[in-house]
Design an enzyme around this catalytic site. Structure first.
Site, mmCIF file in Angstrom:
data_model
loop_
_atom_site.group_PDB
_atom_site.id
_atom_site.type_symbol
_atom_site.label_atom_id
_atom_site.label_comp_id
_atom_site.label_asym_id
_atom_site.label_seq_id
_atom_site.Cartn_x
_atom_site.Cartn_y
_atom_site.Cartn_z
ATOM 1 N N CYS A 2 -104.113 -35.547 59.453
ATOM 2 C CA CYS A 2 -104.808 -36.494 60.335
ATOM 3 C C CYS A 2 -106.320 -36.314 60.207
ATOM 4 C CB CYS A 2 -104.445 -36.353 61.800
ATOM 5 S SG CYS A 2 -102.695 -36.435 62.125
ATOM 6 N N ARG A 27 -106.687 -38.200 54.590
ATOM 7 C CA ARG A 27 -105.972 -37.184 55.368
ATOM 8 C C ARG A 27 -104.688 -37.721 55.999
ATOM 9 N NH1 ARG A 27 -109.329 -32.874 56.498
ATOM 10 N NH2 ARG A 27 -107.987 -32.280 58.235
ATOM 11 N N TRP A 73 -101.325 -38.823 60.052
ATOM 12 C CA TRP A 73 -100.201 -38.513 59.180
ATOM 13 C C TRP A 73 -99.113 -37.983 60.110
ATOM 14 C CZ3 TRP A 73 -97.199 -34.314 57.623
ATOM 15 C CH2 TRP A 73 -96.432 -34.529 56.462
ATOM 16 N N ASN A 99 -105.498 -33.381 65.892
ATOM 17 C CA ASN A 99 -105.069 -33.074 64.526
ATOM 18 C C ASN A 99 -104.416 -31.702 64.568
ATOM 19 O OD1 ASN A 99 -104.831 -32.643 61.767
ATOM 20 N ND2 ASN A 99 -106.954 -31.995 61.542
ATOM 21 N N GLY A 100 -103.157 -31.600 64.176
ATOM 22 C CA GLY A 100 -102.465 -30.310 64.205
ATOM 23 C C GLY A 100 -101.074 -30.472 64.801
ATOM 24 N N GLU A 484 -97.327 -30.437 36.104
ATOM 25 C CA GLU A 484 -98.394 -31.204 36.747
ATOM 26 C C GLU A 484 -98.300 -32.686 36.367
ATOM 27 O OE1 GLU A 484 -100.268 -30.851 39.116
ATOM 28 O OE2 GLU A 484 -101.954 -32.200 38.839
ATOM 29 N N LYS A 488 -97.889 -35.632 39.126
ATOM 30 C CA LYS A 488 -98.854 -36.744 39.204
ATOM 31 C C LYS A 488 -98.119 -38.077 39.137
ATOM 32 C CE LYS A 488 -101.594 -35.337 40.390
ATOM 33 N NZ LYS A 488 -102.156 -34.065 40.709
ATOM 34 N N GLU A 491 -96.130 -38.848 42.397
ATOM 35 C CA GLU A 491 -96.856 -39.196 43.619
ATOM 36 C C GLU A 491 -97.619 -40.518 43.499
ATOM 37 O OE1 GLU A 491 -99.617 -36.186 44.977
ATOM 38 O OE2 GLU A 491 -100.293 -35.722 42.969
ATOM 39 N N HIS A 507 -80.539 -26.673 28.767
ATOM 40 C CA HIS A 507 -79.659 -26.100 29.789
ATOM 41 C C HIS A 507 -79.404 -27.076 30.924
ATOM 42 C CE1 HIS A 507 -79.919 -22.232 27.761
ATOM 43 N NE2 HIS A 507 -81.188 -22.540 27.554
ATOM 44 N N LYS A 606 -103.986 -35.910 51.922
ATOM 45 C CA LYS A 606 -104.775 -35.061 51.043
ATOM 46 C C LYS A 606 -104.650 -33.580 51.406
ATOM 47 C CE LYS A 606 -107.707 -34.323 47.757
ATOM 48 N NZ LYS A 606 -107.117 -34.396 46.421
HETATM 49 O O1 M6R Z 1 -105.801 -28.517 49.127
HETATM 50 P P1 M6R Z 1 -104.754 -27.778 48.340
HETATM 51 O O2 M6R Z 1 -105.132 -27.544 46.942
HETATM 52 O O3 M6R Z 1 -104.334 -26.504 49.021
HETATM 53 O O4 M6R Z 1 -103.508 -28.754 48.348
HETATM 54 C C1 M6R Z 1 -102.295 -28.373 47.789
HETATM 55 C C2 M6R Z 1 -101.391 -29.562 47.599
HETATM 56 O O5 M6R Z 1 -101.147 -30.188 48.816
HETATM 57 C C3 M6R Z 1 -101.982 -30.596 46.634
HETATM 58 O O6 M6R Z 1 -102.297 -30.020 45.401
HETATM 59 C C4 M6R Z 1 -100.992 -31.748 46.411
HETATM 60 O O7 M6R Z 1 -99.876 -31.303 45.708
HETATM 61 C C5 M6R Z 1 -101.677 -32.913 45.692
HETATM 62 N N1 M6R Z 1 -101.312 -34.170 46.300
HETATM 63 C C6 M6R Z 1 -101.307 -33.004 44.268
HETATM 64 O O8 M6R Z 1 -101.888 -34.081 43.623
#
Ligand code: M6R
Length: 611
Positions: A2, A27, A73, A99-100, A484, A488, A491, A507, A606
């Site tokens: 949030c 966020r 969020w 937020n939290g 990775e 990517k 998401e 496997h 984020k």
């Molecule tokens: O801020 P951080 O690097 O700790 O965040 C970790 C993950 O939440 C972040 O890398 C997430 O997987 C991204 N959306 C990946 O693109």
């Protein structure tokens, strides 16, 4: 999760808050809301993105010089108008954003239900607000006192900001475990989850610490602890320019951030990599050199993309420093009663420095005597504050939800730390050390070369955009790159994708291969090149579609792959910084071809500040 923004001062609050919420949308964007205080307390809330809220307010009276805003969020309660913040207290006098997570909200809610309270939302936030309101009404105390009493009962993390019809020029905010910045202007104050909503108005900021309470009026900022002692605010100058948080002509932040990488990697190396002296200068490492050099074990703790950076670093540190390395998902590590103690070094990797699981995991390891070393992007973030030391990645604000430039900057920093420690320990031979330093200094320009192929990768993305599944395979340093690439694509394009070590595909995953499955090989030149060529043949024999990231000059793989993306040759240790770039572009363009909001993919946020 949030984002929160609040304003009190001589300006109209609504435009300041609205613009701030747009900046904080990374966020969370399940719903948005604003409360304004002028002729009474007005609340406007809407499911969906901030733009939807803005549209719904055309023609409304949004006057007022004090207000609070929130972009959500969802944690407790589905995304909906009724669960959107701000919430209003039962007395009707207070509105609050949060937020939290209030972990003991169930118990507090039951107490309030027993007293006859009813709830208009499913949120933990409304519970906390009624709880504060109830204390104030029953104890006949000030709002400030009621907040203090309430927060002593609260288990969980919060930033809250409250407006009160009884004090129409005052905002009260409190923080534990979630970020809060106060911007100090002339006759005005700004509050936000990060500095981006504040930057164009003032560069003077105060970062609020845990268990602190801020009472804010246009001309006054009072900081207290929960024991009601007055504290002296530590005013800092923001080191952030407006241009860094704007799109600068790019269609999306994600694309801008992908294209920034030659600069961000360069910025990360600048002043640290001293080629003329064959030295790496990192004050954070130097401060803890003995503990780092003598570490019995290094444990990388991270989540998501940062965890992938940790996996690459595992290979690098073991190779160059000959120290055992473990790479842990913070969310697993924290609950596992891990065996960790003095002599262990925890490297916490995080772009935001606010990821809840990473934060708690390192708190735990710190209590058990380990050295905590942060590799972080956001200066002054929560993880930075509790780490013993660290090195910033200096990638600048990353706004796109998908992490791109932060990843390559993390790799650059981790590589420099490993090179420095390897040199100090004598575990890396001089020739290799010199060669790696030189090659590292060339990475920014090599990244630029990869970016020049963006249009080809765009065409390739169009070709495969309708696929329903993807496999990403790599060996050695390229295995985490494959992970990775899969993350990517998932998401950004919502296409199911899995990453595997290339040899492991026999496997199980090979059962998925048919003529509809695109398989992305990260197959640049390294000591296992022949092995991965065999893996490509195995996929082709089963009619899979092969897309390969290969080194310039490779004449073997283009003969068997359906499509290739080239990267310049470089040492395998440094290759992930180059090899990930085509995969970032592939995901970006696939998302664009599918008409998706690549900067704000569904369900994501984020910084994940909830467990
Ligand atoms: O801020 P951080 O690097 O700790 O965040 C970790 C993950 O939440 C972040 O890398 C997430 O997987 C991204 N959306 C990946 O693109």
């Amino acid at each position: 999760m949030c984002g929160i923004v609040a304003y009190v001062g001589h300006r109209q609050a609504y435009p300041v808050i609205l613009k701030g919420l747009k900046r904080l949308e990374y966020r969370g964007y399940d719903s948005a809301g604003i409360a304004l205080l002028s002729d009474g307390l007005k609340l406007f809330k809407k499911k969906g993105k901030v733009a939807g809220l803005e549209d719904s307010l055309v023609g409304e009276n949004v006057q007022g010089h004090i207000g609070i805003g929130h972009t959500r969020w969802a944690t407790h309660g589905e995304p909906s108008d009724r669960n959107a913040h701000p919430h209003r207290s039962a007395s009707g006098k207070l509105a609050m954003i949060h937020n939290g997570i209030i972990e003991n909200y169930g118990q507090l809610k039951q107490e309030l239900l027993n007293k006859g309270y009813s709830f208009t939302s499913d949120t933990d936030t409304e519970v906390l607000l009624h709880f504060i309101d109830d204390i104030r009404e029953n104890n006949k105390c000030s709002l400030e006192e009621a907040i203090r009493i309430a927060l002593k009962r609260v288990v969980g993390a919060y930033v809250i900001v409250i407006v009160d019809t009884e004090s129409p020029d005052t905002l009260i905010a409190a923080r534990k475990g979630s970020p809060l910045v106060i911007g100090i202007g002339k006759g005005e104050h700004f509050l936000a989850s990060d500095a981006s909503p504040i930057i164009e108005y003032t560069k003077e900021v105060v970062y609020v610490n845990d268990y602190e309470l801020a009472i804010i009026r246009p001309d006054e900022l009072i900081l207290k602890n929960l024991g009601n002692e007055t504290l002296t605010p530590f005013v800092q100058k923001l080191d952030l320019e407006l241009a860094a948080i704007e799109k600068g002509g790019y269609e999306h932040f994600m694309l801008k951030e992908i294209f920034e990488q030659p600069h961000t990697i360069y910025d990360c190396l600048r002043g640290r990599l001293e080629l003329s002296e064959s030295k790496i200068i990192m004050s954070g490492v130097e401060q803890h050199l003995e503990q780092l050099k003598n570490a019995k074990r290094i444990i990388m703790v991270a989540c998501g993309t940062s965890w992938h950076a940790g996996l690459v670093a595992e290979y690098i540190f073991e190779e160059l420093c000959r120290v055992p390395v473990e790479v842990e998902y913070a969310s697993e590590f924290r609950y596992r009663n891990p065996i960790v103690g003095p002599g262990d070094v925890i490297i916490a990797i995080s772009q935001s420095g606010e990821t809840a699981d990473t934060l708690v995991a390192i708190e735990k390891a710190k209590e058990q005597g380990a050295l905590i070393f942060g590799v972080l992007n956001v200066v002054g973030s929560s993880i930075a504050r509790i780490s013993h030391g660290g090195a910033y990645t200096h990638a600048g604000p990353e706004i796109g939800v998908a992490s791109t430039k932060a990843f390559t900057a993390q790799l650059a920093v981790l590589t420099m730390i490993a090179l420095k420690l390897g040199r100090e320990k004598g575990t890396i031979d001089n020739d290799r050390y010199q060669r790696l330093l030189t090659e590292l200094s060339l990475i920014p320009e090599k990244v630029q070369t990869v970016l020049e192929q963006a249009e080809n990768i765009n065409s390739l993305a169009r070709k495969y955009a309708q696929a329903t599944d993807f496999l990403f395979l790599g060996r050695g340093y390229n295995f985490p790159v494959a992970l990775e690439g899969a993350l990517k694509l998932k998401e950004i394009s919502y296409i199911h994708a899995e990453g595997y070590p290339a040899a492991e595909m026999k496997h199980g995953p090979i059962a998925l291969v048919d003529d509809t499955l695109p398989v992305v090989f990260v197959a640049t030149k390294d000591p296992y090149h022949e092995k991965i060529v065999s893996n490509i043949q195995e996929i082709k024999a089963r009619k899979g579609k092969v897309i390969a990231v290969i080194s310039e000059g490779d004449e073997t793989i283009p003969q068997m792959a359906d499509d290739v993306m080239y990267v310049p040759a470089c040492d395998e240790i440094l290759a992930p910084m180059l090899n990930v770039i085509p995969l970032q572009l592939l995901s970006y363009y696939t998302g664009v071809h599918k008409g998706l909001d690549v900067d704000k993919p569904r369900n994501l946020a984020k910084s994940v500040t909830v467990e």
